[in-house]
Design a protein around this motif. Structure first.
Motif, PDB file in Angstrom:
ATOM      1  N   LYS A  86       0.856  -1.181   0.000  1.00 50.32           N
ATOM      2  CA  LYS A  86       0.000   0.000   0.000  1.00 50.32           C
ATOM      3  C   LYS A  86       0.890   1.228   0.000  1.00 50.32           C
ATOM      4  O   LYS A  86       1.871   1.274   0.741  1.00 50.32           O
ATOM      5  N   THR A  87       0.561   2.220  -0.826  1.00 39.87           N
ATOM      6  CA  THR A  87       1.345   3.448  -0.882  1.00 39.87           C
ATOM      7  C   THR A  87       0.547   4.575  -0.260  1.00 39.87           C
ATOM      8  O   THR A  87      -0.595   4.815  -0.647  1.00 39.87           O
ATOM      9  N   ILE A  88       1.150   5.260   0.716  1.00 44.03           N
ATOM     10  CA  ILE A  88       0.501   6.435   1.289  1.00 44.03           C
ATOM     11  C   ILE A  88       1.315   7.673   0.915  1.00 44.03           C
ATOM     12  O   ILE A  88       2.547   7.634   0.866  1.00 44.03           O
ATOM     13  N   PHE A  89       0.600   8.741   0.621  1.00 44.35           N
ATOM     14  CA  PHE A  89       1.211   9.974   0.168  1.00 44.35           C
ATOM     15  C   PHE A  89       1.147  11.040   1.249  1.00 44.35           C
ATOM     16  O   PHE A  89       0.145  11.158   1.966  1.00 44.35           O
ATOM     17  N   GLY A  90       2.207  11.854   1.319  1.00 47.96           N
ATOM     18  CA  GLY A  90       2.138  13.061   2.108  1.00 47.96           C
ATOM     19  C   GLY A  90       1.262  14.083   1.401  1.00 47.96           C
ATOM     20  O   GLY A  90       0.889  13.901   0.234  1.00 47.96           O
ATOM     21  N   ALA A  91       0.953  15.159   2.101  1.00 47.46           N
ATOM     22  CA  ALA A  91       0.069  16.185   1.545  1.00 47.46           C
ATOM     23  C   ALA A  91       0.739  17.002   0.445  1.00 47.46           C
ATOM     24  O   ALA A  91       0.069  17.708  -0.298  1.00 47.46           O
ATOM     25  N   GLY A  92       2.080  16.884   0.331  1.00 45.20           N
ATOM     26  CA  GLY A  92       2.789  17.581  -0.733  1.00 45.20           C
ATOM     27  C   GLY A  92       3.375  18.905  -0.275  1.00 45.20           C
ATOM     28  O   GLY A  92       2.852  19.556   0.629  1.00 45.20           O
TER      29      GLY A  92
END
Lengths: 111, 113
Positions: free
Chosen positions: A98-104
Protein backbone atom coordinates in the motif's frame (compact mmCIF):
# COMPACT_ATOMS: atom_id res chain seq x y z
CA UNK A 1 -0.95 5.15 12.68
CA UNK A 2 0.85 5.92 9.47
CA UNK A 3 2.01 9.50 9.05
CA UNK A 4 4.03 11.49 6.52
CA UNK A 5 5.04 15.10 7.14
CA UNK A 6 6.44 17.61 4.68
CA UNK A 7 6.41 21.41 4.59
CA UNK A 8 3.35 22.96 3.02
CA UNK A 9 5.11 25.56 0.87
CA UNK A 10 8.60 26.66 -0.10
CA UNK A 11 9.92 29.46 -2.27
CA UNK A 12 13.28 29.48 -4.05
CA UNK A 13 15.04 31.46 -6.76
CA UNK A 14 15.71 30.36 -10.31
CA UNK A 15 19.16 28.78 -10.58
CA UNK A 16 19.37 28.00 -6.87
CA UNK A 17 19.23 24.71 -4.96
CA UNK A 18 16.30 23.71 -2.77
CA UNK A 19 15.89 20.82 -0.34
CA UNK A 20 12.42 19.48 0.47
CA UNK A 21 12.27 17.37 3.60
CA UNK A 22 9.97 14.49 4.43
CA UNK A 23 9.61 12.61 7.70
CA UNK A 24 7.52 9.52 8.12
CA UNK A 25 6.24 7.30 10.90
CA UNK A 26 5.05 4.04 9.47
CA UNK A 27 5.16 0.33 10.04
CA UNK A 28 6.04 -2.13 7.32
CA UNK A 29 8.24 0.35 5.40
CA UNK A 30 9.13 -0.97 1.97
CA UNK A 31 10.36 2.05 0.03
CA UNK A 32 10.04 5.80 -0.45
CA UNK A 33 9.09 7.66 -3.60
CA UNK A 34 9.06 11.27 -4.71
CA UNK A 35 6.55 12.47 -7.29
CA UNK A 36 6.09 15.85 -8.97
CA UNK A 37 2.60 17.19 -9.58
CA UNK A 38 1.72 20.32 -11.50
CA UNK A 39 -1.64 21.84 -10.59
CA UNK A 40 -4.53 19.88 -12.06
CA UNK A 41 -2.25 17.29 -13.62
CA UNK A 42 -1.20 13.75 -12.81
CA UNK A 43 1.73 13.04 -10.49
CA UNK A 44 4.89 11.93 -12.28
CA UNK A 45 7.55 9.68 -10.78
CA UNK A 46 10.85 11.34 -9.82
CA UNK A 47 12.82 8.98 -7.60
CA UNK A 48 12.81 5.85 -5.48
CA UNK A 49 14.82 4.99 -2.37
CA UNK A 50 14.73 1.65 -0.63
CA UNK A 51 18.20 1.62 0.96
CA UNK A 52 19.86 4.36 2.99
CA UNK A 53 21.82 6.88 1.01
CA UNK A 54 21.65 9.23 -1.92
CA UNK A 55 20.17 8.52 -5.34
CA UNK A 56 21.08 11.01 -8.05
CA UNK A 57 19.18 11.55 -11.25
CA UNK A 58 20.20 14.59 -13.26
CA UNK A 59 19.14 17.76 -11.43
CA UNK A 60 17.23 15.75 -8.85
CA UNK A 61 18.64 13.75 -5.93
CA UNK A 62 16.86 11.96 -3.13
CA UNK A 63 18.22 10.82 0.22
CA UNK A 64 16.86 8.28 2.67
CA UNK A 65 17.64 7.43 6.29
CA UNK A 66 15.42 4.56 7.37
CA UNK A 67 16.59 4.67 11.00
CA UNK A 68 15.52 8.33 11.25
CA UNK A 69 12.38 8.00 9.14
CA UNK A 70 13.69 10.86 7.02
CA UNK A 71 14.11 11.67 3.36
CA UNK A 72 14.83 14.75 1.31
CA UNK A 73 14.53 15.71 -2.33
CA UNK A 74 17.23 18.03 -3.64
CA UNK A 75 16.57 20.09 -6.75
CA UNK A 76 19.55 21.83 -8.34
CA UNK A 77 19.73 24.60 -10.95
CA UNK A 78 16.11 25.45 -10.38
CA UNK A 79 14.00 26.36 -13.39
CA UNK A 80 10.65 28.13 -13.50
CA UNK A 81 9.04 24.90 -14.73
CA UNK A 82 10.01 23.25 -11.41
CA UNK A 83 7.22 25.22 -9.74
CA UNK A 84 4.93 22.37 -8.69
CA UNK A 85 3.92 20.23 -5.73
CA UNK A 86 6.35 17.55 -4.62
CA UNK A 87 4.79 14.50 -3.02
CA UNK A 88 6.63 12.20 -0.66
CA UNK A 89 5.14 8.68 -0.67
CA UNK A 90 5.91 5.58 1.36
CA UNK A 91 5.10 2.05 0.28
CA UNK A 92 4.14 -0.28 3.08
CA UNK A 93 4.12 -4.04 3.11
CA UNK A 94 0.92 -4.84 4.97
CA UNK A 95 0.32 -8.24 3.50
CA UNK A 96 -0.27 -6.48 0.22
CA UNK A 97 1.63 -3.34 -0.74
CA UNK A 98 0.00 0.00 0.00
CA UNK A 99 1.35 3.45 -0.88
CA UNK A 100 0.50 6.44 1.29
CA UNK A 101 1.21 9.97 0.17
CA UNK A 102 2.14 13.06 2.11
CA UNK A 103 0.07 16.19 1.55
CA UNK A 104 2.79 17.58 -0.73
CA UNK A 105 5.10 20.59 -0.69
CA UNK A 106 4.16 23.39 -3.05
CA UNK A 107 7.35 24.89 -4.49
CA UNK A 108 7.34 28.36 -6.00
CA UNK A 109 10.35 29.26 -8.15
CA UNK A 110 10.80 33.00 -8.64
CA UNK A 111 12.95 34.84 -11.16
CA UNK B 1 2.16 10.70 -21.61
CA UNK B 2 2.33 7.92 -18.99
CA UNK B 3 0.48 5.38 -21.13
CA UNK B 4 -2.36 5.14 -18.59
CA UNK B 5 -5.72 6.26 -19.93
CA UNK B 6 -8.78 7.35 -17.99
CA UNK B 7 -12.27 8.18 -19.13
CA UNK B 8 -14.13 10.42 -18.88
CA UNK B 9 -11.96 13.48 -18.25
CA UNK B 10 -14.78 15.41 -16.65
CA UNK B 11 -18.04 14.30 -15.08
CA UNK B 12 -20.78 16.44 -13.63
CA UNK B 13 -23.63 14.73 -11.85
CA UNK B 14 -26.18 15.24 -9.09
CA UNK B 15 -26.25 14.04 -5.52
CA UNK B 16 -27.61 10.55 -5.10
CA UNK B 17 -26.50 9.43 -8.55
CA UNK B 18 -24.09 6.66 -9.52
CA UNK B 19 -21.10 6.96 -11.88
CA UNK B 20 -18.45 4.67 -13.31
CA UNK B 21 -14.88 5.76 -13.95
CA UNK B 22 -12.72 3.72 -16.29
CA UNK B 23 -8.98 3.13 -16.43
CA UNK B 24 -6.70 1.28 -18.83
CA UNK B 25 -3.20 0.57 -17.48
CA UNK B 26 0.07 0.83 -19.38
CA UNK B 27 0.75 -2.08 -21.67
CA UNK B 28 2.28 -4.88 -19.59
CA UNK B 29 1.30 -3.49 -16.20
CA UNK B 30 -0.67 -5.86 -14.00
CA UNK B 31 -1.47 -3.60 -11.03
CA UNK B 32 -4.06 -0.83 -11.03
CA UNK B 33 -4.50 1.65 -8.18
CA UNK B 34 -7.24 4.19 -7.53
CA UNK B 35 -6.69 7.46 -5.67
CA UNK B 36 -8.91 10.36 -4.69
CA UNK B 37 -7.55 13.91 -4.51
CA UNK B 38 -9.85 16.56 -3.09
CA UNK B 39 -9.14 20.27 -3.38
CA UNK B 40 -5.99 21.17 -1.48
CA UNK B 41 -5.63 17.65 -0.15
CA UNK B 42 -3.14 14.93 -0.76
CA UNK B 43 -3.70 11.75 -2.69
CA UNK B 44 -5.83 9.30 -0.74
CA UNK B 45 -5.29 5.66 -1.66
CA UNK B 46 -8.56 3.86 -2.31
CA UNK B 47 -7.84 0.39 -3.62
CA UNK B 48 -5.39 -1.75 -5.62
CA UNK B 49 -5.91 -4.68 -7.96
CA UNK B 50 -3.26 -7.03 -9.27
CA UNK B 51 -4.06 -9.26 -12.23
CA UNK B 52 -7.76 -9.21 -11.47
CA UNK B 53 -7.59 -9.68 -7.72
CA UNK B 54 -7.95 -7.12 -4.96
CA UNK B 55 -4.54 -6.68 -3.26
CA UNK B 56 -4.79 -3.73 -0.91
CA UNK B 57 -7.49 -1.47 0.40
CA UNK B 58 -7.30 2.05 1.76
CA UNK B 59 -10.02 4.27 3.18
CA UNK B 60 -12.52 3.41 0.49
CA UNK B 61 -16.13 4.15 1.37
CA UNK B 62 -18.70 1.37 1.24
CA UNK B 63 -20.54 3.38 -1.43
CA UNK B 64 -17.49 2.93 -3.67
CA UNK B 65 -16.47 -0.30 -5.36
CA UNK B 66 -13.99 -1.31 -8.02
CA UNK B 67 -12.99 -4.24 -10.16
CA UNK B 68 -10.31 -5.24 -12.61
CA UNK B 69 -11.34 -7.16 -15.70
CA UNK B 70 -9.52 -9.98 -17.55
CA UNK B 71 -8.14 -7.48 -20.08
CA UNK B 72 -6.70 -5.62 -17.02
CA UNK B 73 -8.74 -2.47 -17.39
CA UNK B 74 -10.40 -1.31 -14.19
CA UNK B 75 -13.58 0.49 -13.23
CA UNK B 76 -14.35 2.49 -10.10
CA UNK B 77 -18.03 2.73 -9.23
CA UNK B 78 -19.25 5.55 -7.02
CA UNK B 79 -22.84 5.43 -5.83
CA UNK B 80 -25.21 7.54 -3.72
CA UNK B 81 -22.97 10.46 -4.54
CA UNK B 82 -22.56 13.30 -2.07
CA UNK B 83 -21.20 16.81 -2.53
CA UNK B 84 -18.05 15.77 -0.67
CA UNK B 85 -17.24 13.18 -3.32
CA UNK B 86 -16.31 15.97 -5.73
CA UNK B 87 -12.62 15.40 -6.43
CA UNK B 88 -10.01 14.34 -8.93
CA UNK B 89 -9.87 10.56 -9.22
CA UNK B 90 -6.59 9.18 -10.44
CA UNK B 91 -5.81 5.73 -11.66
CA UNK B 92 -2.21 4.50 -11.63
CA UNK B 93 -0.57 1.32 -12.82
CA UNK B 94 2.63 -0.58 -12.16
CA UNK B 95 4.19 -3.75 -13.48
CA UNK B 96 4.52 -5.38 -10.06
CA UNK B 97 2.36 -6.10 -7.02
CA UNK B 98 2.92 -2.66 -5.52
CA UNK B 99 6.58 -2.39 -4.65
CA UNK B 100 7.70 -0.15 -7.50
CA UNK B 101 6.92 3.20 -9.07
CA UNK B 102 3.44 3.96 -10.26
CA UNK B 103 2.42 5.68 -13.47
CA UNK B 104 -0.60 7.91 -13.22
CA UNK B 105 -3.36 8.58 -15.69
CA UNK B 106 -4.61 12.14 -16.37
CA UNK B 107 -7.46 11.77 -13.88
CA UNK B 108 -11.22 12.17 -13.95
CA UNK B 109 -12.58 15.36 -12.42
CA UNK B 110 -15.89 14.57 -10.75
CA UNK B 111 -18.21 17.39 -9.76
CA UNK B 112 -21.29 16.53 -7.71
CA UNK B 113 -23.94 19.27 -7.64
Amino acid sequence: GQNIDQPTEMTATEGAIVQINCTYQTSGFNGLFWYQQHAGEAPTFLSYNVLDGLEEKGRFSSFLSRSKGYSYLLLKELQMKDSASYLCAVTLNTGGFKTIFGAGTRLFVKA
Amino acid sequence: DSGVTQTPKHLITATGQRVTLRCSPRSGDLSVYWYQQSLDQGLQFLIQYYNGEERAKGNILERFSAQQFPDLHSELNLSSLELGDSALYFCASSVDRGRGEQYFGPGTRLTVT
